[in-house]
Write an enzyme that holds these catalytic residues in place. Sequence first.
Site, PDB file in Angstrom:
ATOM      1  N   GLU A 151      -0.623  -6.301 -19.201  1.00  0.00           N
ATOM      2  CA  GLU A 151      -1.099  -5.520 -18.113  1.00  0.00           C
ATOM      3  C   GLU A 151      -1.952  -4.554 -18.369  1.00  0.00           C
ATOM      4  OE1 GLU A 151       3.242  -4.809 -15.704  1.00  0.00           O
ATOM      5  OE2 GLU A 151       3.164  -3.991 -18.022  1.00  0.00           O
ATOM      6  N   HIS A 161       7.844 -25.162 -32.801  1.00  0.00           N
ATOM      7  CA  HIS A 161       7.697 -26.428 -32.027  1.00  0.00           C
ATOM      8  C   HIS A 161       6.477 -26.268 -31.160  1.00  0.00           C
ATOM      9  CE1 HIS A 161      11.799 -27.538 -32.791  1.00  0.00           C
ATOM     10  NE2 HIS A 161      12.266 -26.248 -32.286  1.00  0.00           N
ATOM     11  N   TRP A 200      -3.821  -1.868  -1.510  1.00  0.00           N
ATOM     12  CA  TRP A 200      -3.684  -2.789  -2.289  1.00  0.00           C
ATOM     13  C   TRP A 200      -4.126  -4.231  -1.680  1.00  0.00           C
ATOM     14  CZ3 TRP A 200      -1.019  -7.546  -3.753  1.00  0.00           C
ATOM     15  CH2 TRP A 200      -1.108  -7.938  -5.164  1.00  0.00           C
ATOM     16  N   GLU A 209       8.509  -8.662 -23.298  1.00  0.00           N
ATOM     17  CA  GLU A 209       7.974  -7.220 -22.816  1.00  0.00           C
ATOM     18  C   GLU A 209       6.891  -6.670 -23.500  1.00  0.00           C
ATOM     19  OE1 GLU A 209       8.412  -5.735 -20.212  1.00  0.00           O
ATOM     20  OE2 GLU A 209       8.169  -3.651 -20.553  1.00  0.00           O
ATOM     21  N   LYS A 247       2.219  -1.092  -8.416  1.00  0.00           N
ATOM     22  CA  LYS A 247       3.380  -0.728  -8.954  1.00  0.00           C
ATOM     23  C   LYS A 247       4.665  -1.367  -8.248  1.00  0.00           C
ATOM     24  CE  LYS A 247       6.194   2.535 -11.326  1.00  0.00           C
ATOM     25  NZ  LYS A 247       6.074   1.643 -12.503  1.00  0.00           N
ATOM     26  N   ARG A 298       0.574   2.586  -5.804  1.00  0.00           N
ATOM     27  CA  ARG A 298       0.852   1.670  -5.135  1.00  0.00           C
ATOM     28  C   ARG A 298      -0.351   0.738  -4.676  1.00  0.00           C
ATOM     29  NH1 ARG A 298       5.952   2.539  -2.749  1.00  0.00           N
ATOM     30  NH2 ARG A 298       5.577   0.821  -1.513  1.00  0.00           N
ATOM     31  N   ASN A 305       1.077  -1.266   6.068  1.00  0.00           N
ATOM     32  CA  ASN A 305       1.448  -1.870   4.770  1.00  0.00           C
ATOM     33  C   ASN A 305       2.298  -3.441   5.275  1.00  0.00           C
ATOM     34  OD1 ASN A 305       2.526  -2.848   2.223  1.00  0.00           O
ATOM     35  ND2 ASN A 305       4.083  -1.066   2.371  1.00  0.00           N
ATOM     36  N   GLY A 306       1.857  -4.298   4.805  1.00  0.00           N
ATOM     37  CA  GLY A 306       2.704  -5.843   5.045  1.00  0.00           C
ATOM     38  C   GLY A 306       1.465  -6.815   5.487  1.00  0.00           C
ATOM     39  N   LYS A 349       3.545  -5.773 -21.634  1.00  0.00           N
ATOM     40  CA  LYS A 349       2.759  -4.578 -21.563  1.00  0.00           C
ATOM     41  C   LYS A 349       1.393  -4.922 -21.844  1.00  0.00           C
ATOM     42  CE  LYS A 349       5.231  -1.864 -19.964  1.00  0.00           C
ATOM     43  NZ  LYS A 349       5.703  -2.940 -19.164  1.00  0.00           N
ATOM     44  N   CYS A 379       0.757  -1.191  -0.124  1.00  0.00           N
ATOM     45  CA  CYS A 379      -0.042  -0.038   0.010  1.00  0.00           C
ATOM     46  C   CYS A 379       0.898   1.330   0.111  1.00  0.00           C
ATOM     47  CB  CYS A 379      -0.921   0.054   1.330  1.00  0.00           C
ATOM     48  SG  CYS A 379      -1.572  -1.457   1.600  1.00  0.00           S
TER      49      CYS A 379
HETATM   50  C1  G6P Z   1       5.333  -5.167 -10.491  1.00  0.00           C
HETATM   51  C2  G6P Z   1       5.019  -3.726 -11.482  1.00  0.00           C
HETATM   52  C3  G6P Z   1       5.982  -4.190 -12.811  1.00  0.00           C
HETATM   53  C4  G6P Z   1       7.424  -4.130 -12.521  1.00  0.00           C
HETATM   54  C5  G6P Z   1       7.681  -5.313 -11.372  1.00  0.00           C
HETATM   55  C6  G6P Z   1       9.185  -5.339 -10.663  1.00  0.00           C
HETATM   56  O1  G6P Z   1       4.801  -6.246 -11.038  1.00  0.00           O
HETATM   57  O2  G6P Z   1       3.630  -3.824 -11.743  1.00  0.00           O
HETATM   58  O3  G6P Z   1       5.719  -3.090 -13.396  1.00  0.00           O
HETATM   59  O4  G6P Z   1       8.268  -4.503 -13.535  1.00  0.00           O
HETATM   60  O5  G6P Z   1       6.754  -5.146 -10.244  1.00  0.00           O
HETATM   61  O6  G6P Z   1       9.099  -4.051  -9.978  1.00  0.00           O
HETATM   62  P1  G6P Z   1      10.574  -3.576  -9.711  1.00  0.00           P
HETATM   63  O7  G6P Z   1       9.985  -2.238  -8.689  1.00  0.00           O
HETATM   64  O8  G6P Z   1      11.293  -4.361  -8.844  1.00  0.00           O
HETATM   65  O9  G6P Z   1      11.317  -3.003 -10.872  1.00  0.00           O
END
Ligand code: G6P
Length: 630
Positions: free
Chosen positions: A507, A523, A83, A500, A625, A35, A109-110, A504, A10
């Site tokens: 997500e 394959h 979250w 990637e 995030k 967050r 948070n935790g 994207k 959070c």
């Molecule tokens: C989350 C985010 C991603 C990010 C990943 C790793 O899953 O949604 O966008 O790449 O965490 O985060 P970091 O802060 O360790 O790069």
Amino acid sequence: MLVTTLGRMCGIIGYVGASSAEDVVLAGLRRMEYRGYDSAGIALVTADGLAIAKKAGKLANLEKVLADQPLPPATTGVGHTRWATHGPPVDRNAHPHISDDGKVAVVHNGIIENFAALRSELERQGVELSSDTDTEVVAHLLAGAYDSSTEPATDRFAAAMRAVCLRLEGAFTLVAIHTDHPGQVVGARRNSPLVAGIGEGAGEYFLGSDVSAFIAHTRDALELGQDQVVTLDVEHGIAVTDLAGTSLQPRRFHVDWSAAAAEKGGYPWFMLKEIDEQPAAIADTLRGRLADTGQIVLDEVRLSDEDLRDIDKVFIVACGTSNHAAMVSKYAIEHWTRLPCEVELASEFRYRDPVLDRSTLVIAISQSGETMDTLMALRHAKDQRARVLAICNTNGSTIPRESDAVLYTRAGPEVAVASTKAFLAQLAACYLVALYLAQARGTKYADEIATIVAQLNKLPDAVAETLGRMDQVRAIGRELAKEPTILFVGRHVGYPVALEGALKLKELAYIHAEGFAAGELKHGYISLIEQGTPVVAVVPARGRNSVHSKVISNIQEIRARGAKTIVIAADGDDEVAPYADHLIHVPKTPTLLAPVLTTIPMQVLACEIADTRGLDVDQPRNLAKSVTVE
Ligand code: G6P
């Protein structure tokens, strides 16, 4: 009874000062909403006791409640944006939580792992709990541990916090207020992030999950360590202790992000702004680290050349997008240093008992510096005596603090949940680390390094040029917005770029997407292709040992089976044109550096598709995030 552990990951803020705590806390929550956005809440110490407002859903819901029913004025407060991992994100589970005597409000948070036992203990004492959360237990425990005879009185609430922390198991950041201490906010942390901000005016202090919580007010901050308790006191300043009450001197640091950098600046989405900031993210990350002589200068790397010469193996650990940066850097490290390099998902690393010793270099890549999986992988590596180097975007965060060395990416604050500019900055940082290793180990001559350095220095302009060509990609995005599946293929460094691109799209647009190595098509994956299935393919540069012609053959194969091909290739490479429904050109750059450019159309494509589908580009459903749980 529904027993859940809520509020795991959070955004947290605490404030004492002379301004309206409600305004400061809400503005901080707005900046930290990335967050988590399952609920939001605020608590203030007012002349008449605690004033609280909380609401399930995005912060806008709380803001509406506050517009209808304003809280009384106050200059001390805490806030939370959540979250959730389990259980319903309903009002009663939103933070802050209040003690039964109505004096303490706490945000968290935790995960408090022993909360069931603590909850039973409280229930036996007749305490009635009104939420399903582990956090509420802390509010009651704080009230119970509070002793009005503790001296000095200014340490009374912090003493209660220390006593409670000693009873808690698991990971937590706690920030709390008490009606008997109207000018104080007390915080504590174990395995979850917390930083303190020192206001520009006298007697103004902040706590935040990260510096974006208070960046609009101050850029001077203090690092807070494991099992530390911090007191912000409007009259007496900031005091930090360990859990035994011994006073500590935290490290002070200056944040070089501006407040404006954390604002949208006229863009409809943070993500669009962050995509456009990529030339600067790369240029800033390279700045001052490439001497004209070809020497790589990494001041923050506190490993001697002797240490680096001892290394016989490299592991890179990371999650999500950062893991894709790791995959690209494996190619550069192995090619330039001849060191074996393995990339591991941080969440898998320590559970398979990797072979590590003093000669192993473990590189942890993390934008936030707080990802729990990456942090745990790093700790495991250190336990095995490996040397650890962090590549991180967030000053004062846990991962760089616990590493032997750190190279900061200088992408500035990244707010959109899906990572863009941090990824490109990570690539730049990875190239620097690879060259630095090559230099220290003598696997590249200075003139060879100087050639690559010159190529790196051209990247910011090449990124800007690529961004200027994205209208074509946006049009393709609108065309593909209703597709149920989109596939991404590439080889060599184009493979992580394909991963990637698929990530994207998943997500942001909630479209089924898969990225895979083009060589694997035959394959199995090729059976996914139907008439009209869109496939995005990355064509590598031509050159010695290049897989250029192989990728073109792969594209022909999928086109022959009905795929709609969207091909990304370097300027001047038109060989693939006959097999491309759409051909996107990016500036020509050496193979190993190409991901910096070929990723950009992927980012823009996902963003445009999500926007066309009417989705929240910055805050996709179910994501956060910074993932501070395992
Ligand atoms: C989350 C985010 C991603 C990010 C990943 C790793 O899953 O949604 O966008 O790449 O965490 O985060 P970091 O802060 O360790 O790069």
